[in-house]
Every structure is written in structure tokens, then in C-alpha cells.
Design an enzyme around this catalytic site. Structure first.
Site, mmCIF file in Angstrom:
data_model
loop_
_atom_site.group_PDB
_atom_site.id
_atom_site.type_symbol
_atom_site.label_atom_id
_atom_site.label_comp_id
_atom_site.label_asym_id
_atom_site.label_seq_id
_atom_site.Cartn_x
_atom_site.Cartn_y
_atom_site.Cartn_z
ATOM 1 N N LYS A 180 0.886 -1.179 0.000
ATOM 2 C CA LYS A 180 0.000 0.000 0.000
ATOM 3 C C LYS A 180 0.921 1.225 0.000
ATOM 4 C CE LYS A 180 -1.774 3.071 1.922
ATOM 5 N NZ LYS A 180 -1.523 4.486 1.499
ATOM 6 N N GLU B 51 9.416 1.593 10.873
ATOM 7 C CA GLU B 51 10.528 2.512 10.555
ATOM 8 C C GLU B 51 9.907 3.893 10.549
ATOM 9 O OE1 GLU B 51 13.564 1.552 10.162
ATOM 10 O OE2 GLU B 51 13.592 -0.460 9.318
ATOM 11 N N CYS C 100 14.347 10.525 6.225
ATOM 12 C CA CYS C 100 14.144 10.120 7.626
ATOM 13 C C CYS C 100 15.424 10.242 8.430
ATOM 14 C CB CYS C 100 13.615 8.695 7.688
ATOM 15 S SG CYS C 100 14.639 7.516 6.826
ATOM 16 N N GLU D 112 9.922 16.508 14.227
ATOM 17 C CA GLU D 112 10.417 16.237 12.872
ATOM 18 C C GLU D 112 9.740 17.185 11.881
ATOM 19 O OE1 GLU D 112 9.149 12.668 10.779
ATOM 20 O OE2 GLU D 112 11.231 12.307 10.208
HETATM 21 P P1 NAD Z 1 2.683 8.837 6.956
HETATM 22 O O1 NAD Z 1 2.852 8.232 8.306
HETATM 23 O O2 NAD Z 1 1.749 9.963 6.802
HETATM 24 O O3 NAD Z 1 2.249 7.748 5.884
HETATM 25 C C1 NAD Z 1 2.990 6.563 5.690
HETATM 26 C C2 NAD Z 1 2.068 5.513 5.092
HETATM 27 O O4 NAD Z 1 1.132 5.119 6.081
HETATM 28 C C3 NAD Z 1 1.254 5.985 3.896
HETATM 29 O O5 NAD Z 1 1.175 4.967 2.941
HETATM 30 C C4 NAD Z 1 -0.100 6.260 4.503
HETATM 31 O O6 NAD Z 1 -1.146 6.161 3.579
HETATM 32 C C5 NAD Z 1 -0.182 5.155 5.534
HETATM 33 N N1 NAD Z 1 -1.128 5.383 6.636
HETATM 34 C C6 NAD Z 1 -1.509 6.546 7.183
HETATM 35 N N2 NAD Z 1 -2.423 6.338 8.157
HETATM 36 C C7 NAD Z 1 -2.621 5.008 8.238
HETATM 37 C C8 NAD Z 1 -3.432 4.165 9.044
HETATM 38 N N3 NAD Z 1 -4.248 4.662 9.965
HETATM 39 N N4 NAD Z 1 -3.372 2.836 8.846
HETATM 40 C C9 NAD Z 1 -2.543 2.315 7.924
HETATM 41 N N5 NAD Z 1 -1.773 3.053 7.120
HETATM 42 C C10 NAD Z 1 -1.784 4.391 7.275
HETATM 43 O O7 NAD Z 1 4.168 9.237 6.523
HETATM 44 P P2 NAD Z 1 4.569 10.094 5.236
HETATM 45 O O8 NAD Z 1 4.168 11.494 5.512
HETATM 46 O O9 NAD Z 1 4.103 9.385 4.022
HETATM 47 O O10 NAD Z 1 6.159 9.961 5.254
HETATM 48 C C11 NAD Z 1 7.003 10.749 6.020
HETATM 49 C C12 NAD Z 1 7.396 10.049 7.306
HETATM 50 O O11 NAD Z 1 8.022 8.800 7.024
HETATM 51 C C13 NAD Z 1 8.420 10.823 8.120
HETATM 52 O O12 NAD Z 1 8.050 10.783 9.461
HETATM 53 C C14 NAD Z 1 9.712 10.059 7.901
HETATM 54 O O13 NAD Z 1 10.682 10.207 8.909
HETATM 55 C C15 NAD Z 1 9.219 8.662 7.795
HETATM 56 N N6 NAD Z 1 10.211 7.824 7.125
HETATM 57 C C16 NAD Z 1 10.915 6.913 7.869
HETATM 58 C C17 NAD Z 1 11.885 6.121 7.274
HETATM 59 C C18 NAD Z 1 12.673 5.123 8.087
HETATM 60 O O14 NAD Z 1 13.267 4.224 7.495
HETATM 61 N N7 NAD Z 1 12.708 5.237 9.405
HETATM 62 C C19 NAD Z 1 12.132 6.246 5.894
HETATM 63 C C20 NAD Z 1 11.403 7.204 5.168
HETATM 64 C C21 NAD Z 1 10.441 7.970 5.794
#
Ligand code: NAD
Length: 516
Positions: A196, A271, A305, A409
């Protein structure tokens, strides 16, 4: 605008053709080996962050699509998990080859969809291919485990077996690289997948599904459901046929997913976010530290990240070092992602730009000193109009660790510099955060470097360097940045179940209950 005859090695005519082809295209679900629209027929638009015009559409999936995908993955798992590892390896190597073959298209689509600089995305596509090639080779020999001979009477051994369909939920910043980082080990170790992707950059996930189809992967082994987090994402988290879940995303999302997954006792790999410190000591190679610190926060539009978003600098060199960072930040070329000279492109979405600008305001309100940027960038380094896109000037503050800009962040090109007196204070400031993804230490003092590596609360510590990925080593965070580790053997632990088998070598003594 045509910037050059070739950008990132791709002829300009080809870039134009790929861009034009996106206009009428809809990124569909891929379920049981077939591309499908949503049952409802609903789609949602994805925007070009450089103009906020509609780039393409994606199908809006929900419970029904997830249910079909989960059933397809469950059914395919019965065969795929029993397919010999060397055969699975052949499929993975084919996918790696096809990713390279289609690298130009994937890179252009992702650069346009995510607003990331084409040159950098091209390298990310190569890394996506590497993810498959690495795990193809690794998995063939990795699933061995141990034997435990017990005296002369018993033999015990342990086995690793594929653990089941995996739900993979990914963020928008590096969709292809981050999803393949999970898909490759899952498939290599015998699991099937339901992906997803994030709703702000959904396009390359459907392109990846085209590649999977071209590689002839058996139907149902890889499935994709496009859609929103609260709809398709939540349905995947709740689906009983998907026992494993990996989420890469925000810490707050991680908390929600963990709660929802707990109802089904699912195995989770999280992550999450970061607020990683870079510690620069006066004895460091300051040229190297400068390059690394500037790159690690401003590259990838700051949407990274592992960004070193807190710059901790020893007092004695604070003013001079921070002034040099400021000079670099002012000179960074902000421009279109397809421009070969661009260093920072647009942020993913107008809502995200607003959020980042909100942090700039919060920083000013709390009394941080703004040295560079802090505003929308409205013209590129070439003088082009950028006012329709989500461009932000690379931003540098001098602040304090207690401020929101140093604690939360931001996920944009915003750096906060903070002075420290000595090693003890540096460590205290570095660890004074709820996050624990990465930390960077710049010093020529070998003992101090290792001392800090031991004491810093982070899953990844880099000494005198920016973050360079190495697939066999563990990747992941501590505290609110995550729990599990991905990479090499650590991925094996997540994607497989460990089972112990006992065999007596001579008739064992069994108490004879009920024998009269
Ligand atoms: P997000 O948490 O908004 O979304 C991530 C994913 O989760 C998306 O596909 C979203 O549709 C899904 N999602 C959202 N709500 C959900 C729910 N209730 N149930 C299931 N799925 C759900 O994150 P983003 O804004 O897309 O990405 C940025 C974030 O990702 C930053 O916090 C960044 O640090 C983190 N990130 C972490 C790593 C790592 O390896 N630690 C790598 C890249 C990005």
C-alpha cells in the site's frame, strides 16, 4: 523547459514522452496478477509538486480491494513459500534486470510525482534493483539455522520458514527505494506481499507492478492496493490473512498502526520519524563535516528520515562553522526536479509546505535566530518562476534544543544549529529527543568517537560521514523512531518464523499414563 539534451543520461525527448504519457494514465491496483480499477470506480489525483497541476490519477482502494489482494496473497503463499529458494532467486534477479531496463521511465515518473531531483532518483532506481539482486543471492543460503545435539539421546534443530503474506505500507518521500527494500526480502524469503504505497506519490508502485508482470512472477505473489492510509492502509492493518506488517512513516502513524495491529497480534516492523543530531567537535576534519552536514539535511529536499536536522557544534568553532553552513545554504540551487543543476526541488504537497512553514513561524516565535531562508522560493537559480510549486528556500536557524524546531520532525530543508560546551553536554543534547534513528559524529579523537557511538541513543551512528547505506547491516531506530531492524540477517528474522524440531536418537522415556 528543455534544460539539456540529456538529463541523468536520459534524452530530453524521452523525458517529454514519459511525462506526456502520464496525462491520461491511471495507476491501478494489481491483484492476483491483474491490473484492476476500484470496484467503486473511484480515483484520486496525484499532483506535480513543481506546479500543483494534476499529473495523473490513481485508483482509490478500500476494504474490498484489500480483501481481494489479501486473499490472492494468502493463496499464492501456499505455493510460493514451497518454491525452492533458487527458483525464487531467478524471479528476483529478473525483476532486478527489468528495473534497470526501465530505469529511465521509473526515474522520470518518480521525479515528477515526488518532486525529487531526477539525478538523485535515477540513483535510487539503481538501488531498488540492488535490493532485489542482493536479497536474491542472500536468501538462497540464509535460511539455514542451527543444530543442537543434546548428549547422545536427542537431536534438536531449528528451521526458518516463510511467515506468511506481508502488508507493506510506505511513505511518499522515496517510494520505489523504500518499498523494494521490503518487497525484495519478503519475496526472497518465501513470503507474498500486499503493498500500500503513499497517496501523495503513488505512480511508481503501479510501474513496479508492470515490471513484476513482465518478470512473470506467479499471480498473487505480489499485490498492490492504491489508496489512502485511513482506508486502504487501515484495511490492510486489520486484515486477518496478513499476519506481518511493515510500516515506514510518521511516528504518530506508527502508534495508530501498532494499536490496530495489536487486535490481531500481528508482527510489526516500524521505521518511523527522526530528529537526528550531527555532533561537530573542534578537532574534526571541518571540510568533511561541512559537506556531510549540508548534504545530509538539504539533499532530498530535506524529506529524509535520517536527515541530520539538529546541528550540534562545539562552542569554540560555533560562529565560524555555522557561518560556513549558512554560506552553503544560501548558495544551494533551488529549481525544477528535471533540471540537472538543481540541488533542492519542491516539497511533496501544498499541505506539507504549509506544515513546514508553520515550523519556521514556530521557530521565530520561540526566539530562534533565522540565518538563511524561511520563505517560499519563488524563482529558481536560473530565474524561472517557481511560485506555483511547493518550493522552500533552504533554511537555517540558530536555536536551542528545547524549541519545537529542535524537538519535532519537520521533514523539510530546515536545519537548527545549537552550540555545546563539551562532550558531556553534546551527548546530553543529542539524546534529549523522543526520536532515535541516526546520529552523526565528527571528531578526529578515535576514543571519543567510539565512546559516543556507544552512548548515543540511535539505531545508526555514522562516524565522520554522512549516511551510506549497506544492505547487510541492521537499519532501524530506537525510542519513537522504530523497533525492528531491516537488512541482511535482520530482515530474515522478521520475514520468517523460527521453529524448533526435536528427534530422539533412541527410544525416549515416555511416562505411561493410563497403563495399568
Ligand atoms: P505517513 O505516516 O503519513 O504515511 C505513511 C504511510 O502510512 C502511507 O502509505 C499512509 O497512507 C499510511 N497510513 C496513514 N495512516 C494510516 C493508518 N491509519 N493505517 C494504515 N496506514 C496508514 O508518513 P509520510 O508522511 O508518508 O512519510 C514521512 C514520514 O516517514 C516521516 O516521518 C519520515 O521520517 C518517515 N520515514 C521513515 C523512514 C525510516 O526508514 N525510518 C524512511 C522514510 C520515511
Amino acid at each position: 523547459m528543455r534544460y539539456q539534451d540529456r538529463v541523468a543520461g536520459i534524452p530530453w525527448e524521452r523525458i517529454e514522452a514519459i511525462r506526456n504519457a502520464l496525462k491520461g494514465w491511471t495507476a491501478l491496483h494489481f491483484i492476483g496478477g491483474e491490473f484492476r480499477p476500484s470496484e467503486s470506480g473511484e480515483v484520486f489525483p496525484t499532483l506535480d509538486p513543481s506546479t500543483n497541476e494534476v499529473l495523473s490519477h490513481a485508483a482509490r482502494g478500500g476494504e474490498r480491494e484489500v480483501d481481494r489482494a489479501a486473499k490472492a496473497a494468502h493463496e499464492a503463499f501456499q505455493r510460493w513459500s514451497r518454491t525452492p529458494a533458487r527458483e525464487r532467486k531467478r524471479y528476483l534477479l529478473r525483476i532486478a534486470e527489468l528495473l534497470e531496463k526501465h530505469a529511465d521511465e521509473l526515474a522520470v515518473v518518480e521525479a515528477l510525482d515526488a518532486g525529487q531531483v531526477l539525478r538523485i532518483v535515477k540513483a535510487q532506481v539503481a538501488r531498488s534493483a540492488e535490493n532485489f539482486a542482493f536479497y536474491a543471492e542472500y536468501a538462497e543460503h540464509a535460511m539455514e539455522d542451527r543444530t543442537f545435539p543434546v548428549d547422545r539421546d536427542w537431536l534438536y534443530y531449528s528451521l526458518r520458514v516463510p511467515a506468511g503474506p506481508v502488508g507493506i505500507i510506505t511513505p511518499w518521500n522515496a517510494p520505489l527505494m523504500l518499498s523494494t527494500w521490503r518487497i525484495a526480502p519478503a519475496l526472497a524469503f518465501g513470503d507474498t506481499v500486499v503493498l500500500k504505497p503513499a497517496e501523495w506519490s503513488p505512480l511508481t508502485a503501479s510501474k513496479l507492478a508492470e515490471i513484476v508482470q513482465e518478470a512473470d512472477l506467479p499471480p498473487g505473489v505480489f499485490n498492490l492496493v492504491q489508496g489512502f492510509g485511513e482506508e486502504a492502509g487501515a484495511a490492510l492493518v486489520a486484515h486477518p490473512l496478513v499476519p506481518l506488517l511493515t510500516l515506514t512513516g510518521e511516528t504518530e502513524t506508527g502508534k495508530i498502526v501498532m494499536q490496530n495491529a495489536a487486535r490481531h497480534l500481528k508482527r510489526l516492523s516500524l521505521e518511523l520519524g527522526g530528529k537526528s543530531p550531527a555532533l561537530v567537535f573542534a578537532d574534526a576534519d571541518l571540510e568533511r563535516a561541512l559537506d556531510a552536514v549540508v548534504f545530509q539535511i538539504y539533499s532530498f529536499n530535506g524529506e529524509r528520515c535520517t536527515a541530520s536536522s539538529r546541528l550540534l557544534v562545539e562552542e569554540s568553532i560555533f560562529e565560524t562553522f555555522v557561518e560556513r553552513v549558512a554560506e552553503r545554504a544560501r548558495a544551494i540551487r533551488v529549481g525544477h526536479p528535471l533540471d540537472p543543476e538543481t540541488e533542492v526541488g519542491p516539497l511533496i504537497h501544498p499541505e506539507h509546505l504549509e506544515r513546514v512553514l508553520g515550523y519556521v513561524e514556530a521557530g521565530l516565535k520561540e526566539g530562534a535566530r533565522l540565518l538563511v531562508g524561511g520563505k517560499r522560493a519563488t524563482t529558481s537559480f536560473r530565474g524561472e518562476d517557481l511560485s506555483r510549486g511547493n518550493y522552500l528556500e533552504p533554511t537555517l536557524f540558530v536555536g536551542e534544543n528545547r524549541m519545537r524546531i529542535a524537538q519535532e520532525e519537520i521533514f523539510g530543508p530546515v536545519l537548527v544549529a545549537i552550540p555545546f560546551r563539551d562532550e558531556e553536554e553534546a551527548l546530553r543534547l543529542a539524546n534529549d529527543t523522543k526520536y532515535g534513528l541516526a546520529a552523526y559524529v565528527f571528531t578526529r579523537d578515535l576514543e571519543r568517537a567510539h565512546r559516543l557511538a556507544l552512548e548515543l541513543e540511535a539505531g545508526l551512528v555514522y562516524l565522520n560521514s554522512h549516511n551510506v547505506r549497506h544492505l547487510p547491516t541492521p537499519f532501524g531506530g530506537v525510542k519513537e523512531s522504530g523497533d525492528r531492524r531491516e537488512g541482511g540477517h535482520y530482515a530474515l528474522e522478521f520475514y520468517t518464523d523460527l521453529k524448533a524440531v526435536g528427534l530422539p536418537l533412541r527410544p525416549p522415556h515416555v511416562p505411561r499414563f493410563g497403563k495399568r
